[in-house]
Design an enzyme around this catalytic site. Structure first.
Site, short mmCIF file in Angstrom:
data_model
loop_
_atom_site.label_atom_id
_atom_site.label_comp_id
_atom_site.label_asym_id
_atom_site.label_seq_id
_atom_site.Cartn_x
_atom_site.Cartn_y
_atom_site.Cartn_z
N VAL A 232 50.53 43.17 -96.55
CA VAL A 232 50.34 44.04 -95.56
C VAL A 232 49.26 43.52 -94.82
CG1 VAL A 232 51.12 46.30 -96.76
CG2 VAL A 232 48.45 45.42 -97.16
N ASP A 233 49.35 43.76 -93.29
CA ASP A 233 48.15 43.59 -92.28
C ASP A 233 47.22 44.92 -92.35
OD1 ASP A 233 46.80 42.83 -90.05
OD2 ASP A 233 48.02 44.00 -88.72
N LYS A 234 46.01 44.48 -92.11
CA LYS A 234 45.04 45.68 -92.36
C LYS A 234 45.06 46.44 -91.10
CE LYS A 234 41.06 44.35 -91.74
NZ LYS A 234 40.80 45.12 -90.57
#
Length: 679
Positions: free
Chosen positions: A335-337
């Site tokens: 996941v991207d943040k």
């Protein structure tokens, strides 16, 4: 008249007529018995009839009705079989056609009628079920707006929705469907976006908010400027995507199709051999009937259509059967943040002054002067705070140069302004003698994104920006683990300290920080080398290489992005994190149903084969059991249509349980957004 015409060309006309003729045949037999009997045909035919059922071919009035029933039900089957042969394809219809014609030739009219009648019922069930499983698509089509109210020459004019022109002002009143994609220019209202995002709670819309065609106003009054009309609306793109996805074949379905191409001729050879060796024509014909792979052939497509349709209703677009199967195998999620684990709406929280000749306002003023020419998300909170404190920049900087992974360099008011991290200072030869690194680390440890501000050769200070962790991020991680995902990994361009603060708060298993876009790609590839099937959730910009490399690319909040709807393997139309574990769980359920259906079909054929050779299974019984297996397969797949959307709601009790299990609060926590590093 129209109703009769509709029924006449519907799925059930032929089975009903054939069934009535069978009932009439039984009635005539009951009333007249053996009256009006006549033995007809050449001697070989009479002999075949005696061998088959102990008498010659006695043609009665009852048999005439039974033959008519077989012709009514079997005509279409024979036509389909011939058409398939013309393109060199041996279909299931050919097996039934040969069995029915053979039964007729040996005078077994009841078997011929029963086989064709039951097979026709099976076809009607399949067609009806596929229509039922495509109900999600029908629902999407039904929500498409018919009319629109637009402002023309200062007056309200009601026109067809497809006649709205780009840029026109559309009026959306209480209870009306939004006819176009557009942006609110005036008014407030509550819009039900369930048809797009799958969320049943209306969303408040005010000026500058976006609305989508097919959504419904539940209160208020909006003036909307049309930005997407007709086929260019989000709803139209969703319909197109679901149509394509439901027709796309899964790998298992492709295998079954290849298998049936060999299986069907094999059944014919087996039936011929059995008939010749035993001298029993009925045995050969019965083997043809019970060998029909109807349940096997429909087992996969009916499950895929149901699964993809169910997900579309819940605001989850899956690209096709192949991607649905792959999604069921996901064991690692990257996941991207920013905008995924965090809200993506950063605010300026700290201004640390390091130069004794500067003050807070000066640090903010130079930072705003440089960021005025930046499109980075962090520019907005800096510019907003500058306006609030009366130090907003006048005009734009002369130039702004992004330095990937480090920050930006701007020419503002004749001075060089740097905003970024310590490596940016080192690259431009600025001596970090004012304690910038220490101050930046303190902010990062608190979960904030630090940005060092330097003018010419002097460090002025450090600005801290923070974002809010999404309320449902910890619950998403818990549900991903519950759905069978072994590892949830954060891939971010932010510093290690900031990433760890976020990761610890939400329960991330593995953290990779200070990454460039190519580093994210390498991280995904490394997970794949470890044997994981990887899903990547990102924004499609900095994350594009990683999204392309991952087994499944997931786009969040795709309703506002035409590119995401068309290209993402899984597009989550709303901005609800819990849709991701829901998508994976639904994929697993669908694949389980596919496997169950295959076993049901294979076991049915094996049991019938044993029954034929053991005695007791006739053609009619074989076809009845076969069609029963088709019905079971269909009903099993239709379980996927049950609504599981309620599972995505984050209740208070679930929050409390998650907090108890993880030992962490689930309430929003202050954290960072992305720095000038790619997030």
């Amino acid at each position: 008249m129209n109703a009769f015409r509709k029924w006449r060309y519907g799925n059930w006309f032929i089975p009903v007529v054939s069934g009535l003729l069978i009932l009439v045949s039984f009635g005539v037999e009951k009333l007249f018995g053996g009256s009006w009997n006549v033995t007809v045909g050449p001697q070989w035919w009479i002999d075949a009839g005696e061998h088959a059922h102990g008498s010659g071919h006695v043609f009665t009035l009852a048999n005439a009705f039974m033959l008519a029933a077989a012709i009514v039900a079997g005509y279409g089957i024979v036509v389909k079989a011939v058409r398939a042969l013309l393109v060199k394809f041996i279909s299931i219809d050919l097996l039934v056609s040969i069995a029915a014609i053979g039964a007729t030739l040996i005078g077994n009219f009841w078997e011929a009628a029963a086989v064709t009648f039951l097979f026709a019922i099976g076809h009607a069930l399949e067609a009806g079920t596929m229509n039922k499983t495509r109900a999600a698509l029908a629902e999407l089509v039904s929500v498409a707006p018919d009319v629109a109210v637009v402002m023309r020459d200062g007056e309200q004019v009601e026109i067809a929705a497809h006649q709205v022109r780009m840029g026109e002002i559309v009026l959306v009143k209480n209870g009306a469907k939004v006819p176009v994609d557009g942006q609110v220019v005036s008014g407030t209202g509550a819009i039900d976006e369930a048809s797009i995002t799958g969320e049943s709670i209306p969303v408040e819309k005010t000026k500058s908010d976006h609305v989508f065609a097919g959504t419904i106003s539940r209160g208020g009054f909006l003036q909307v400027v049309a930005t997407g009309i007709g086929a260019d609306t989000t709803l139209a793109r969703i319909i197109h995507r679901v149509e394509e996805a439901q027709d796309a074949k899964a790998k298992t379905q492709a295998f079954i199709d290849r298998f049936s191409k060999w299986y069907t001729p094999a059944v014919m050879v087996l039936a011929l051999a059995a008939g010749l060796i035993s001298g029993d024509v009925v045995l050969g014909l019965t083997l043809l009937v019970i060998g029909c792979p109807g349940a096997l052939v429909i087992s996969i497509p009916v499950a895929i259509v149901a699964g993809i349709g169910r997900s579309a209703r819940n605001g989850i677009l899956i690209k096709g059967g192949e991607y649905l199967e792959t999604s069921a195998k996901i064991s690692a999620v990257a996941v991207d943040k920013t905008g995924t684990l965090t809200e993506g709406r950063p605010v300026l929280t700290d201004i640390v002054v390091l130069n004794p000749e500067a003050d807070r306002r000066e640090v903010l003023r130079w930072a705003a002067a440089a960021e005025a020419g930046s499109e980075h998300p962090l520019a907005r909170p800096i510019l907003y705070t500058a306006r609030e404190e009366g130090v907003a920049p006048e005009g734009l900087p002369g130039s702004v140069t992004p330095v990937v992974g480090k920050g930006i360099v701007a020419d503002a008011h004749g001075k060089r302004v740097l905003i970024g991290n310590v490596p940016l200072l080192e690259q431009y030869g600025i001596v970090n003698d004012a304690g910038a690194a220490v101050a930046a680390n303190k902010l990062a440890a608190a979960g904030k994104t630090p940005m060092i501000v330097a003018v010419d050769e002097s460090v002025l200070g450090v600005i801290g920006v923070a974002d809010t962790i999404r309320e449902d991020a910890p619950e998403m991680i818990r549900r991903l683990h519950a759905s069978g995902v072994q590892k949830v990994v954060m891939l971010t361009g932010d510093t290690r300290l900031v990433a760890e603060a976020i990761g610890e708060a939400v329960g991330i298993d593995e953290i990779h920080a200070s990454l460039l876009p190519e580093d994210k790609l390498d991280a995904v590839a490394r997970l794949q080398r470890e044997g994981h099937t990887v899903a990547m959730v990102g924004d499609g910009v900095n994350d594009a290489p990683a999204l392309a490399t991952a087994d499944i690319g997931v786009a969040m909040g795709a309703a506002g992005s035409a590119v995401a709807v068309e290209t993402a393997d899984i597009a989550l139309m709303g901005d609800n994190l819990l849709k991701l574990p829901e998508a994976i769980s639904l994929a697993k359920r669908t694949v389980n149903v596919m496997r169950q259906n295959i076993w049901i079909a294979l076991i049915t054929v094996v049991v019938l084969l044993v029954g034929v050779f053991a005695g007791g299974v006739t053609m009619a019984i074989g076809m009845l059991v076969h069609e029963g297996s088709v019905l079971i397969v269909i009903l099993n797949a239709m379980r996927l249509l049950r609504n599981t959307q309620g599972a995505t709601a984050l209740s208070r009790s679930e929050r409390a349980r998650a907090a108890h299990e993880t030992g962490r609060p689930v309430e929003p926590a202050t954290a960072q957004s992305s720095s000038e590093l790619p997030s």
